[in-house]
Design an enzyme around this catalytic site. Structure first.
Site, mmCIF file in Angstrom:
data_model
loop_
_atom_site.group_PDB
_atom_site.id
_atom_site.type_symbol
_atom_site.label_atom_id
_atom_site.label_comp_id
_atom_site.label_asym_id
_atom_site.label_seq_id
_atom_site.Cartn_x
_atom_site.Cartn_y
_atom_site.Cartn_z
ATOM 1 N N TYR A 28 -3.233 16.556 1.676
ATOM 2 C CA TYR A 28 -2.860 14.964 1.594
ATOM 3 C C TYR A 28 -2.217 14.634 0.463
ATOM 4 O O TYR A 28 -0.891 13.357 0.481
ATOM 5 C CB TYR A 28 -3.879 14.201 2.125
ATOM 6 C CG TYR A 28 -3.999 12.846 2.112
ATOM 7 C CD1 TYR A 28 -3.567 11.921 2.932
ATOM 8 C CD2 TYR A 28 -4.949 12.309 0.761
ATOM 9 C CE1 TYR A 28 -3.525 10.619 2.716
ATOM 10 C CE2 TYR A 28 -4.882 10.865 1.154
ATOM 11 C CZ TYR A 28 -4.219 9.602 1.791
ATOM 12 O OH TYR A 28 -4.826 8.504 1.345
ATOM 13 N N SER A 110 -5.351 -0.376 -3.554
ATOM 14 C CA SER A 110 -5.043 -0.350 -2.838
ATOM 15 C C SER A 110 -6.480 -0.758 -1.229
ATOM 16 O O SER A 110 -7.363 -0.587 -1.505
ATOM 17 C CB SER A 110 -5.050 1.426 -1.213
ATOM 18 O OG SER A 110 -4.611 1.049 0.083
ATOM 19 N N LYS A 213 6.275 -4.604 -1.432
ATOM 20 C CA LYS A 213 6.208 -2.883 -1.851
ATOM 21 C C LYS A 213 6.909 -1.978 -0.475
ATOM 22 O O LYS A 213 7.324 -2.297 0.274
ATOM 23 C CB LYS A 213 5.208 -2.782 -2.068
ATOM 24 C CG LYS A 213 5.171 -0.854 -3.397
ATOM 25 C CD LYS A 213 3.643 -0.294 -3.006
ATOM 26 C CE LYS A 213 3.873 0.692 -3.675
ATOM 27 N NZ LYS A 213 3.505 2.121 -2.187
ATOM 28 N N HIS A 237 7.832 4.756 -1.021
ATOM 29 C CA HIS A 237 6.411 5.660 -0.748
ATOM 30 C C HIS A 237 6.451 7.016 -0.916
ATOM 31 O O HIS A 237 5.762 7.537 -0.177
ATOM 32 C CB HIS A 237 6.533 4.980 0.804
ATOM 33 C CG HIS A 237 4.941 4.515 1.113
ATOM 34 N ND1 HIS A 237 4.508 3.304 1.584
ATOM 35 C CD2 HIS A 237 3.992 5.016 1.073
ATOM 36 C CE1 HIS A 237 3.980 3.299 1.588
ATOM 37 N NE2 HIS A 237 3.050 4.501 1.263
ATOM 38 N N ASP A 268 9.109 3.022 -7.688
ATOM 39 C CA ASP A 268 8.246 4.323 -8.107
ATOM 40 C C ASP A 268 9.358 5.504 -6.630
ATOM 41 O O ASP A 268 9.452 5.348 -5.842
ATOM 42 C CB ASP A 268 6.810 4.433 -7.247
ATOM 43 C CG ASP A 268 6.769 3.688 -6.359
ATOM 44 O OD1 ASP A 268 7.619 4.202 -5.200
ATOM 45 O OD2 ASP A 268 5.297 3.000 -5.680
ATOM 46 N N GLY A 269 8.911 6.495 -7.323
ATOM 47 C CA GLY A 269 9.172 7.740 -7.048
ATOM 48 C C GLY A 269 9.504 8.987 -7.572
ATOM 49 O O GLY A 269 10.143 9.068 -7.926
ATOM 50 N N GLY A 270 8.920 9.677 -7.545
ATOM 51 C CA GLY A 270 9.309 10.979 -7.725
ATOM 52 C C GLY A 270 8.533 10.959 -9.809
ATOM 53 O O GLY A 270 8.948 12.094 -10.118
HETATM 54 C C1 FMN Z 1 -2.147 10.027 -1.092
HETATM 55 C C2 FMN Z 1 -1.287 8.949 -1.373
HETATM 56 C C3 FMN Z 1 -1.819 7.863 -0.775
HETATM 57 C C4 FMN Z 1 -1.104 6.592 -1.340
HETATM 58 N N1 FMN Z 1 -0.937 5.034 -0.224
HETATM 59 C C5 FMN Z 1 -0.592 4.240 -0.149
HETATM 60 C C6 FMN Z 1 -1.383 2.861 -0.005
HETATM 61 O O1 FMN Z 1 -2.871 2.807 0.243
HETATM 62 N N2 FMN Z 1 -0.880 1.512 -0.536
HETATM 63 C C7 FMN Z 1 0.500 1.664 -0.872
HETATM 64 O O2 FMN Z 1 0.991 0.978 -0.927
HETATM 65 N N3 FMN Z 1 1.299 3.160 -0.644
HETATM 66 C C8 FMN Z 1 0.400 4.167 -0.724
HETATM 67 N N4 FMN Z 1 1.430 5.178 -1.583
HETATM 68 C C9 FMN Z 1 2.473 4.712 -2.067
HETATM 69 C C10 FMN Z 1 2.189 5.186 -3.146
HETATM 70 O O3 FMN Z 1 1.394 4.233 -3.733
HETATM 71 C C11 FMN Z 1 3.776 5.335 -4.181
HETATM 72 O O4 FMN Z 1 4.306 4.060 -3.280
HETATM 73 C C12 FMN Z 1 4.037 6.232 -4.132
HETATM 74 O O5 FMN Z 1 3.007 7.852 -4.141
HETATM 75 C C13 FMN Z 1 5.380 6.627 -5.224
HETATM 76 O O6 FMN Z 1 5.940 8.052 -5.259
HETATM 77 P P1 FMN Z 1 5.239 9.440 -6.325
HETATM 78 O O7 FMN Z 1 4.038 9.999 -5.160
HETATM 79 O O8 FMN Z 1 6.334 10.060 -6.161
HETATM 80 O O9 FMN Z 1 4.752 8.410 -7.362
HETATM 81 C C14 FMN Z 1 0.240 6.748 -0.882
HETATM 82 C C15 FMN Z 1 0.720 7.376 -2.251
HETATM 83 C C16 FMN Z 1 -0.442 8.594 -1.721
HETATM 84 C C17 FMN Z 1 0.463 10.192 -2.444
#
Ligand code: FMN
Length: 359
Positions: A28, A110, A213, A237, A268-270
């Site tokens: 997950y 969140s 976002k 995301h 964000d991203g990576g």
């Molecule tokens: C397990 C998980 C749950 C997430 N839940 C949310 C959320 O509730 N709201 C949201 O805006 N983004 C959510 N995201 C996206 C993150 O906020 C973020 O945009 C993303 O993880 C960035 O990429 P990275 O994991 O490579 O750093 C989630 C990401 C993950 C990994």
């Protein structure tokens, strides 16, 4: 690893988190949508950038801090919103909030994790940000903004790239649902209906800094600026929503141009390494979000693990800045970057090469 200070590299968090989390929770956390192409492109787009360093400058004192929404951050980092964070760490959303306060950066809570807005705010007296998925009408939305303002959140974020909940097939294959998905999935039609007119209404009514976002194009960034959004949060995301999107940092040039300094840019991203933070900042971000890296540190060692991860991220970013020959973010520009093909086939953990080798 019994003591969080024993963690010396980012990959150690991944290794321990993998040992501690259940297979389902691990997937997950790290999984992406469908073919995971967007997810892989996030890594690829960062790996496709090389540095052009300058030497023989006095870099003894590097300052990696920034100011955002009226507060100084020790590092330009926001712990990104993670739904069901309680599945990775006992205490849920309170844990990254406390870690952020101890380190000196933001946590964006969140709306789909526990505990909720008010309980998290009461747990820590430190600036924090709230992120909402829309699950009701205008009254419902305003109630959340009012509560966030009353609870002292310094900025309010709408995540706008989740009109449809994408399929992460790692989860679907196991018929796995995170705890929030089991309990907070109703009312999703409100997110589908939510649109620019709603944002305009909210902007006209509220002074609190607003963040959108999930902005991925210059066209939408220009709309944000026209409406008076305070921060454009550039994100796909983490590759968990629209598959076959562009790699994260590849989104930045057109958006930075469209925003033209009229709003803050969060990216964000990576992001898994200090060098990733530096690349995104050079490309025009004012601050970066970390998602999976946060989950790995929380899963590995809770609040102390998160603080340690942030310390290591800072250490890596400061070293990269120093080795580039600068002492402050504003001394950098695009001349410090150079296009270069990645050397490792990208996947979600390819940034940690020692993991495959078991050390
Ligand atoms: C397990 C998980 C749950 C997430 N839940 C949310 C959320 O509730 N709201 C949201 O805006 N983004 C959510 N995201 C996206 C993150 O906020 C973020 O945009 C993303 O993880 C960035 O990429 P990275 O994991 O490579 O750093 C989630 C990401 C993950 C990994």
């Amino acid at each position: 690893m019994s003591n969080p200070t024993d963690f010396m590299t980012m990959q150690e968090f991944a290794k321990i988190a993998k040992e501690k989390l259940s297979f389902e929770t691990w997937d997950y956390l790290i999984g992406g949508a469908y073919t995971e192409t967007t997810l892989k492109r996030n890594r690829q787009s960062l790996d496709n950038i090389a540095f052009r360093p300058r030497v023989l400058n006095d870099v003894e004192h590097v300052d990696a801090s920034v100011e955002l929404f009226g507060h100084k951050l020790r590092l330009p980092v926001i712990m990104a919103p993670i739904g069901s964070v309680q599945d990775f760490v006992e205490g849920g959303g309170v844990v990254p909030t406390k870690a952020a306060a101890r380190f000196g950066c933001y946590h964006m809570l969140s709306s789909v994790c526990k505990p909720y807005l008010d309980a998290v705010a009461e747990s820590v007296d430190y600036p924090k940000i709230y992120q909402l998925y829309v699950r009701g009408d205008a009254e419902w939305v305003d109630d959340h903004i009012d509560r966030a303002i009353a609870a002292g959140y310094v900025a309010f974020c709408f995540t706008v790239d989740l009109d449809y909940y994408s399929k992460r097939e790692r989860d679907v294959a196991k018929r796995y649902l995170s705890t929030s998905r089991k309990t907070q999935a109703s009312g999703e039609e409100w997110q589908k209906r939510f649109n620019w007119d709603d944002i305009k209404r909210i902007r006209a009514k509220y002074d609190i800094p607003l963040i959108l976002k999930g902005i991925a194009t210059a066209e939408d960034a220009a709309k944000c600026v026209a409406i008076g959004i305070d921060a454009v949060y550039v994100s796909n995301h983490g590759g968990r929503q629209l598959d076959h999107g562009r790699g994260g940092v590849d989104l930045l040039p057109e958006i930075v141009k469209a925003v033209n300094g009229k709003a803050k840019i969060i990216f964000d991203g990576g992001i898994m390494r200090g060098a990733d933070v530096v690349k995104a900042m050079i490309m025009g971000a004012d601050c970066v979000g970390i998602g999976r890296l946060q989950g790995l540190a929380a899963g590995a060692a809770g609040e102390d693990g998160l603080v340690r991860m942030l310390e290591l991220l800072e250490e890596e970013a400061i070293a990269a800045l120093g080795m580039l020959g600068v002492t402050k973010w504003d001394q950098l520009d695009m001349s410090y970057l150079h296009a270069a093909p990645e050397v490792t086939p990208p996947h979600v953990l390819s940034v940690f090469p020692l993991l495959d080798e078991g050390y």
